[in-house]
Design an enzyme around this catalytic site. Structure first.
Site, PDB file in Angstrom:
ATOM      1  CB  THR A 385      -0.984  -0.005   1.182  1.00  0.00           C
ATOM      2  OG1 THR A 385      -1.675  -1.250   1.182  1.00  0.00           O
ATOM      3  CG2 THR A 385      -2.015   1.097   1.107  1.00  0.00           C
TER       4      THR A 385
HETATM    5  N1  GLU Z   1      -6.065  -3.869   1.945  1.00  0.00           N
HETATM    6  C1  GLU Z   1      -5.915  -2.847   2.939  1.00  0.00           C
HETATM    7  C2  GLU Z   1      -7.104  -1.904   2.943  1.00  0.00           C
HETATM    8  O1  GLU Z   1      -7.701  -1.670   1.943  1.00  0.00           O
HETATM    9  C3  GLU Z   1      -4.671  -2.072   2.749  1.00  0.00           C
HETATM   10  C4  GLU Z   1      -3.477  -2.924   3.004  1.00  0.00           C
HETATM   11  C5  GLU Z   1      -2.492  -2.312   3.940  1.00  0.00           C
HETATM   12  O2  GLU Z   1      -2.364  -1.100   4.013  1.00  0.00           O
HETATM   13  O3  GLU Z   1      -1.829  -3.055   4.649  1.00  0.00           O
HETATM   14  O4  GLU Z   1      -7.443  -1.393   3.976  1.00  0.00           O
END
Ligand code: GLU
Length: 565
Positions: A385
């Site tokens: 991210t």
């Molecule tokens: N999939 C996560 C979300 O959409 C983000 C992943 C992360 O920042 O570790 O909140």
């Protein structure tokens, strides 16, 4: 007093700030110098992304133009984090019309997906499977933001990334370490050829990595627009890669995808107005609940960075995450009591549950008629991210958080880029306690996110801060903590980012390994907290106003860089 503490006691940034609080103890990172800009400023997770944003701003590009150019470069140089194979959320502030817009480029589940998709599975069973791949939303969202707020031609924004994909970029220490440690990426033939040497060793730090397939992909999208992905041969390749890995995404899912404009969610915190991303991200609502409860507690009487301050912050977090986990999901599929959750009377009642002397340990969600069921979310933080914050010469601003979910997403490649595993953000069990879970898998639905691009406005409605972070469900704590450091503790942006992290997601009270001051653990345990000392690898990129200047700071835990003029 240590030199670090002296650095923390800085001149207040804020027009309406109270006297700076005295931090009692701090053992965080040494703050890195902030970068200032009189006209524009960009802070992204990688120097190459920041350079692309600066080039576009120099050419007279808007904040959205710069964000798009930077994001395409980040797709290339931070392949673990984000890209057109994934999704994201973008907040845009128009400095002239003073209009705030929120764009939702979250992935959707394919039409073939059913609530049973992940029942009984563990994350590791499905992370590298085609079943976790959602319809990518980032590119559609960027195109929509460009249509409304872009100034330079679309194709121009692709030039920095195409150049770098062809000429090659230098493998960073972070990318090298993540390649080395990854268990699945070598299994994908394209990824193995691109990122590893013949003997399976990852490309070395400083090795030059060229990605000609991605350069071709970028060229086709520069020419044909997002249709190249959503209605063209590229989309066919994406669907084929997902299907070859046991998924069910098809070309019709891609053709059906739409980025959505949402109404930003805003609330007051002391004298500021804070705005963020509404569902399907929990980022905005949960940050505002946490801060709303904090404002109603005795947090403001606790010295900055004291164990008592950590107590109030993590107690407010418990209450806010309890509501998040029960009530939030895709608003197109579940009724969300968003206004009730942020109503001042409700926040008063929630804050009234807290005590200065004893932790509530586990918070129960509030009782709203629209509620579906309990859905615990203890998803760990992923090393992926990305977040970028940009202001342009016209006073427009962008906060963009984007993701392919886990590091390297599903580890499946098409067209030189990695595909997400974002569908693992759905609840794996569609029901709990005999009732349906709000964040269960459904065809076409968007999984609940924690991404929290955020903007802060002062009493006169002037933009004063732009921020956000990676970190999975901890994103909300990272953003809220940074806001209290800036707004309550009057810290300079670089000092705010150097603080040790703390907070609770309604499990233990988490404090940052090797950074949390000695003493926190004992003092918190005396208040009944279960304390977990953990790595908390945020990646905040923040821009704040200081008089006529913008100041940017990047998180010392990752590889960000800022540049401005
Ligand atoms: N999939 C996560 C979300 O959409 C983000 C992943 C992360 O920042 O570790 O909140």
């Amino acid at each position: 007093m240590s030199r670090f503490l002296a650095l923390l006691l800085c001149v207040p940034l804020w027009a309406f700030a109270q006297a700076p609080a005295q931090p009692e103890a701090a053992t965080g990172f040494a703050p890195q110098a902030s970068v200032s800009g009189k006209r524009y400023l960009a802070a992204t997770a990688h120097a190459d992304g920041t350079a692309a944003a600066r080039d576009i701003l120099r050419q007279g590009g808007s904040a959205v133009d710069a964000a798009i150019a930077a994001q395409l470069v980040l797709n290339l140089v931070e392949p673990q984090s984000s890209g057109i194979g994934g999704g994201g959320f973008l907040l845009h502030w128009d400095g002239r019309t003073r209009e705030l817009s929120a764009y939702d480029g979250r992935e959707t589940a394919p039409a073939a997906a059913s609530p049973e998709r992940f029942r009984g599975a563990a994350f590791r069973d499905v992370v590298a499977s085609g079943k976790s791949i959602g319809v990518p939303g980032l590119l559609a969202m960027l195109a929509e933001a460009h249509r409304r707020h872009g100034r330079l031609p679309w194709a121009r924004l692709f030039e920095p990334a195409i150049r770098l994909a062809e000429a090659g970029f230098s493998v960073s220490p972070r990318l090298h370490a993540l390649l080395r440690d990854d268990r699945y990426l070598r299994d994908d033939a394209n990824a193995r050829r691109l990122y590893y040497q013949a003997d399976g060793a990852p490309l070395a730090v400083g090795a030059v990595l060229r990605n000609p397939a991605f350069a071709d992909t970028l060229r086709s999208i520069a020419l044909a627009g997002p249709a190249a992905l959503y209605r063209g041969p590229l989309g066919v390749a994406v669907a084929a890669a997902a299907r070859a890995a046991g998924g069910d995404l098809d070309a019709a899912d891609l053709a059906r995808y739409r980025a959505r404009q949402r109404t930003p969610v805003c609330g007051n915190y002391r004298v500021w107005r804070i705005c963020g991303m509404p569902p399907p991200s929990s980022g905005g609502v949960t940050t505002l609940q946490l801060l709303g409860i904090l404002e109603r507690s005795a947090f403001d009487r606790a010295p900055a960075l004291s164990a008592q301050a950590v107590h109030w912050f993590s107690e407010a977090g418990r209450l806010a995450y309890a509501d998040r986990n029960r009530y939030l999901g895709d608003p197109d599929y579940v009724a969300i009591p968003q206004d009730d959750m942020l109503a001042p009377g409700y926040l008063d009642r929630r804050a009234g549950l807290l005590s200065a002397r004893k932790s509530i340990v586990t918070a129960w969600p509030g009782d709203f008629p629209a509620g579906r069921s309990r859905d615990d979310d203890d998803a760990p933080e992923r090393p992926s991210t990305t977040h970028l914050s940009i202001v342009d010469a016209e006073g427009n601003a962008v906060a963009l958080t984007s993701s392919i979910e886990d590091a390297f997403g599903s580890r499946k490649m098409a067209g030189g880029f990695l595909l997400n595993n974002q569908l693992t953000d759905f609840a794996f069990a569609p029901d709990a306690g005999g009732r349906l879970v709000a964040n269960r898998v459904e065809a076409g639905k968007r999984p609940l996110s924690s991404m929290a691009p955020t903007m802060v406005f002062d009493r006169r409605g002037r933009l004063v801060a732009v921020l956000g972070s990676p970190g999975g469900p901890r994103i909300i704590n990272y953003v809220a903590q940074t806001l209290v450091a800036l707004l309550d503790w009057n810290m300079a942006p670089e000092a705010a980012l150097a603080l040790p992290h703390f907070g609770s997601r309604n499990g233990p009270t988490e404090i940052e390994r090797e950074r949390a001051p000695e003493g926190w653990q004992n003092e918190l345990e005396a208040l009944g907290h279960t304390v977990a000392t953990v790595d908390m690898t945020s990646g905040l990129q923040i821009v704040v106003r200081q008089g006529d200047l913008w100041l940017a700071a990047v998180d010392p835990r990752r590889e960000g860089a800022a540049a401005g003029e």
